[in-house]
Scaffold this motif. Structure first.
Motif, mmCIF file in Angstrom:
data_model
loop_
_atom_site.group_PDB
_atom_site.id
_atom_site.type_symbol
_atom_site.label_atom_id
_atom_site.label_comp_id
_atom_site.label_asym_id
_atom_site.label_seq_id
_atom_site.Cartn_x
_atom_site.Cartn_y
_atom_site.Cartn_z
ATOM 1 N N THR B 40 -73.958 197.546 15.754
ATOM 2 C CA THR B 40 -75.283 197.919 15.259
ATOM 3 C C THR B 40 -75.854 196.810 14.379
ATOM 4 O O THR B 40 -75.111 196.054 13.749
ATOM 5 C CB THR B 40 -75.223 199.234 14.445
ATOM 6 N N TRP B 41 -77.189 196.755 14.341
ATOM 7 C CA TRP B 41 -77.862 195.831 13.422
ATOM 8 C C TRP B 41 -78.262 196.542 12.125
ATOM 9 O O TRP B 41 -78.778 195.919 11.210
ATOM 10 C CB TRP B 41 -79.124 195.240 14.062
ATOM 11 N N ASP B 42 -78.072 197.860 12.075
ATOM 12 C CA ASP B 42 -78.617 198.657 10.983
ATOM 13 C C ASP B 42 -78.221 198.158 9.594
ATOM 14 O O ASP B 42 -79.013 198.185 8.668
ATOM 15 C CB ASP B 42 -78.160 200.120 11.116
ATOM 16 N N ASN B 43 -76.956 197.712 9.472
ATOM 17 C CA ASN B 43 -76.486 197.314 8.144
ATOM 18 C C ASN B 43 -77.199 196.062 7.648
ATOM 19 O O ASN B 43 -77.363 195.873 6.450
ATOM 20 C CB ASN B 43 -74.975 197.075 8.172
ATOM 21 N N LEU B 44 -77.573 195.201 8.583
ATOM 22 C CA LEU B 44 -78.335 194.017 8.196
ATOM 23 C C LEU B 44 -79.778 194.392 7.925
ATOM 24 O O LEU B 44 -80.393 193.940 6.970
ATOM 25 C CB LEU B 44 -78.269 192.948 9.294
#
Lengths: 367, 273
Positions: B40-44
């Protein structure tokens, strides 16, 4: 000449990257498979690894235990239950026995990380007052996983010379007269307890509206707050840096010993009553010895030594009955019945509420 | 020869694999996955959350401020010491290094005792008949703490750079009619730029990820980016988000180092640090 040496260096670099990656992956596998995969007592380790809050035991009792049983104890310490949980879940050390606070015990129990205890092996279990076992059922419904070690309350520690109003309600923490003289707890649940209890809500509420309102009150309070602290509260209050602080009864007792202008009160709206308990995590390799250790700490002599050393409330009936009248009537460690009945034990609120809480807490801190 | 060299490099390979590469890979792994382990890209992307980027701005402002103050304090001192002849110079430099022998946390705790409401500073002010100051638990206190902590890291590289300037160059400038100010601005200052850049990097980078000083001297009232990451790891047990936010910080540090190095690349070699 120069170019060949550069080229040589570069192939050298490539040659080094591969072993580097292999090494990293290997140590990663070793690291990640630390605690939870293996099941007990396979290795020859004889030490009993005990994990407790910092400075939270009379060290002499450990020596006595080692002498009597021949079991060597490796004693490790941590600062907050969250630190403990982080270290436990990293799996680097297989702790045999932990001592932690009620809500963390419950969280680990619900996640299946605790082993049920065999109380029949504990000869001094009967020393624990059933009344406290009853309270502990809030987080450990069958008293199966946790044995209470010490207990206490959260309240207001204040300086008589700086506070002129009567302190008996949480409301005083919103009094603008004490701007920059109020110290709040820098721990999420304890900070939210203050507005929740003040407004008559349960400390274990999962109602988002109530929590949001509590956050709003804390936001309103922030300009009055001198600092959010945990361990430094005691020294700050002793030094007279602030007029009042939300703090634990144990710290309050120590501070009052050092500065006679200080008093401690559990507000009339009620508060939190907390228990620090012994529990055995699933990575334990020496369960029998761990239970032996718990049992040893429940004996009257050792429980008395630890009570004298730490001076928090003891759930040990044998110790309590032997106390002199003055200690027993010390309302800081043994609050009066009508206030104690208003107090609640923290329960673990579940992942969703937990997330909501940390979100609200972060928003408060970012303001 | 080559084999011998490889043998010597063994410990360093193990060191960098275990303590640099592996942690870095783990941060990247956690940062790019969610709780279930899927990508996922969510954490960035979570950096765009107002709480996170505001904390980041707080950190940048405080790190920038303390770097600037360190530079302003360190440069004249390094200049005086670097141009000084005589054998006591080493002892003087030593005096500025000695604080580094003491653990930085202890130094911060000592500062706390000086700055607090009933601390040494206010006792002194009271003794002199002046009004007490309320410094503790504020942005100012955090800045004082960081400047105090990181000042030696600014002094040393600048001192070394100035020390390295060839005396002949300065004398030649004097012979050709340059006055003191011209020598300073056109000879010493440009030649000490590599030292200044090393100093800035060594102060700015630890400052921007600082969180302990903010907790102790800021009373946890001011949320820095380091605090957010600390909270994600230790309070929320959300290693994924914590790692994601760390990656953003690392990218920022890489970018700012690249810019700094480019600025300094016109000069000869960087002063080693």
């Amino acid at each position: 000449m120069r170019q060949t040496s550069v080229a040589a260096r570069q192939t050298g670099k490539v040659n080094m990257i591969l072993p580097l990656i292999i090494l990293a992956v290997c140590s990663g596998i070793i690291f990640l498979s630390g605690c939870h995969g293996r099941d007990g007592e396979a290795d020859g380790r004889q030490d009993l690894i005990v994990f407790n809050y910092g400075d939270y035991i009379d060290r002499e009792t450990i020596e006595m235990f080692e002498k009597e049983t021949g079991i060597h104890v490796r004693y490790e310490e941590y600062l907050t239950p969250e630190d403990m949980y982080t270290k436990y879940s990293s799996g680097v050390i297989d702790y045999d026995l932990i001592c932690s606070s009620d809500y963390m015990i419950q969280k680990m129990m619900l996640e299946g990380h605790l082993l049920p205890l065999d109380q029949s092996r504990m000869t001094s279990y009967g020393n624990i007052d059933p009344r406290y076992l009853e309270l502990c059922r809030a987080f450990d419904p069958e008293n199966k996983y946790a044995v209470p070690y010490l207990w206490g309350t959260l309240g207001i520690l204040y300086n008589n010379k700086m506070v002129t109003d009567q302190v008996d309600s949480w409301e005083i923490l919103w009094n603008p007269r004490y701007k920059n003289q109020i110290i709040m707890q820098n721990s999420m649940r304890d900070a939210f307890l203050v507005p929740l209890k003040w407004k008559g809500c349960s400390v274990n509420t999962r109602n988002k509206r109530e929590l949001k309102e509590a956050q709003k009150l804390l936001m309103d309070q922030k300009p009055l707050v001198e600092a959010y602290l945990v361990d430094e509260i005691r020294d700050a209050m002793i030094a007279g840096d602030a007029a009042m602080a939300v703090t634990y009864s144990g710290d309050a007792t120590e501070a009052m010993d050092a500065n006679e202008d200080l008093s401690y009160v559990v507000p009339k709206e009620g508060s939190n009553v907390w228990f620090d308990c012994w529990a055995v995590p699933d990575c334990c390799r020496h369960k029998k010895e761990a239970e032996q250790f718990i049992d040893f700490m429940n004996r009257k002599e050792t429980a008395e030594m630890n009570f004298d050393y730490i001076y928090y409330g003891t759930p040990n009936k044998a110790v309590y009955e032997d106390l002199d009248e003055e200690t027993r009537s010390d309302e800081t460690i043994f609050p009066p019945e009508e206030i104690l009945s208003q107090c609640e034990v923290y329960e673990y609120l579940g992942t969703e509420t937990d997330r909501y809480y940390t979100r609200l807490w972060k928003e408060l801190k970012a303001k | 020869m080559t084999d011998n060299r490889r043998l010597w490099s063994g410990p360093y390979i193990i060191w960098s694999a275990g303590f640099i590469l592996l942690p870095l890979l783990m941060v990247i792994y956690y940062g790019m996955t969610n709780g279930d382990g899927s990508f996922t890209w969510d954490n960035l992307a979570a950096f765009a959350d107002p709480i996170h980027y505001r904390a980041f701005i707080n950190s940048v402002v405080i790190a920038f401020g303390s770097t600037l103050f360190c530079l302003l304090l360190a440069y004249p001192l390094a200049l005086i010491l670097g141009r000084r002849k005589g054998k006591n110079t080493d002892i003087l430099i030593m005096i500025f290094i000695i604080p580094m022998w003491i653990n930085f946390l202890l130094r911060i705790l000592a500062l706390q005792m000086i700055l607090s409401n009933t601390g040494i500073l206010n006792a002194l002010l009271e003794f002199l008949g002046l009004a007490p100051v309320h410094l503790m638990y504020s942005r100012t206190a955090i800045m004082i703490g960081m400047v105090y902590d990181y000042l030696p890291f600014m002094i040393l590289p600048i001192y070394n750079a100035i020390r390295k300037i060839d005396q002949d160059v300065i004398e030649a400038a004097g012979d050709l009619g340059a006055d003191g100010l011209t020598i300073l601005t056109r000879i010493i200052l440009p030649l000490s730029v590599p030292g200044v850049i090393s100093g800035i990097i060594m102060v700015f980078i630890p400052s921007i990820s600082e969180f302990v000083v903010a907790d102790i001297l800021g009373g946890s009232k001011i949320l820095l980016y380091g605090n957010v990451i600390d909270q994600e790891f230790n309070l929320s047990s959300n290693w994924n988000l914590g790692s994601g936010l760390s990656i953003v910080l690392m990218l920022f540090i890489f970018a700012s180092m690249a810019i700094m190095n480019k600025t300094g690349s016109g000069e000869e070699d960087m002063v080693s640090w």
